[in-house]
Motif scaffolding. Sequence first.
Motif, PDB file in Angstrom:
ATOM      1  N   GLY A  91       0.831  -1.206   0.000  1.00 57.74           N
ATOM      2  CA  GLY A  91       0.000   0.000   0.000  1.00 57.74           C
ATOM      3  C   GLY A  91       0.860   1.249   0.000  1.00 57.74           C
ATOM      4  N   LEU A  92       0.965   1.892  -1.142  1.00 52.39           N
ATOM      5  CA  LEU A  92       1.819   3.082  -1.253  1.00 52.39           C
ATOM      6  C   LEU A  92       1.435   4.157  -0.246  1.00 52.39           C
ATOM      7  N   ALA A  93       0.183   4.529  -0.222  1.00 49.34           N
ATOM      8  CA  ALA A  93      -0.259   5.613   0.664  1.00 49.34           C
ATOM      9  C   ALA A  93      -0.042   5.252   2.130  1.00 49.34           C
ATOM     10  N   ALA A  94      -0.284   4.000   2.492  1.00 47.35           N
ATOM     11  CA  ALA A  94      -0.103   3.570   3.885  1.00 47.35           C
ATOM     12  C   ALA A  94       1.351   3.707   4.317  1.00 47.35           C
ATOM     13  N   GLY A  95       2.273   3.561   3.369  1.00 49.10           N
ATOM     14  CA  GLY A  95       3.694   3.711   3.669  1.00 49.10           C
ATOM     15  C   GLY A  95       4.195   5.132   3.533  1.00 49.10           C
ATOM     16  N   GLY A  96       3.303   6.053   3.199  1.00 52.38           N
ATOM     17  CA  GLY A  96       3.687   7.452   3.039  1.00 52.38           C
ATOM     18  C   GLY A  96       4.240   7.781   1.670  1.00 52.38           C
ATOM     19  N   TYR A  97       3.988   6.907   0.690  1.00 51.75           N
ATOM     20  CA  TYR A  97       4.493   7.105  -0.670  1.00 51.75           C
ATOM     21  C   TYR A  97       3.401   7.632  -1.589  1.00 51.75           C
ATOM     22  N   ASP A  98       3.837   8.348  -2.616  1.00 53.75           N
ATOM     23  CA  ASP A  98       2.932   8.811  -3.666  1.00 53.75           C
ATOM     24  C   ASP A  98       3.127   7.930  -4.890  1.00 53.75           C
ATOM     25  N   ASP A  99       2.078   7.817  -5.676  1.00 51.77           N
ATOM     26  CA  ASP A  99       2.195   7.122  -6.954  1.00 51.77           C
ATOM     27  C   ASP A  99       2.829   8.088  -7.950  1.00 51.77           C
TER      28      ASP A  99
END
Length: 152
Positions: free
Chosen positions: A125-133
């Motif tokens: 989960g990108l958002a859960a890890g603080g990442y943006d697509d």
Amino acid sequence: MTKPQRLRSVANWVNGSTAFGLVVASAGHCHIRRGPRGLWLADGYRFGFPVAGAFTVGNVLVTAHEWPARVEKYPDLLGHEERHSWQYVVCGGLPFIPLYLASMGWSVLRTGDRAARNVFERDAGLAAGGYDDAPVRPLAVSMRALLSSRRR
């Protein structure tokens, strides 16, 4: 713990990744304690590598920060990192690390970002890890960017 969480815990002990994670956390001078769902929480990591707000080795979740502050800022982060602990099981333990690095390289090549097309980060989960697509760019554009950065 649920049965699947116990399975994950045992599997990551057997494959050596949790033991290695505790060594990494100890070497990084972390404060290590039991966490939820069979996880270990290690905070105060003192090395600059890997460059991440948090990272996981086996069932050991490591951060340079304090876990309560990380979870307050990123409420889904523990779940994201727990998903990585499952990925260690699927990859048979420490082979996860070179596979993750290869996936990170692919992501940088395709998007210029280390997480956006990293299969492990997308699965967690990108958002859960603080990442943006990030959008995929044509390989020719990626290769030009790579070559021009090497010339500098």
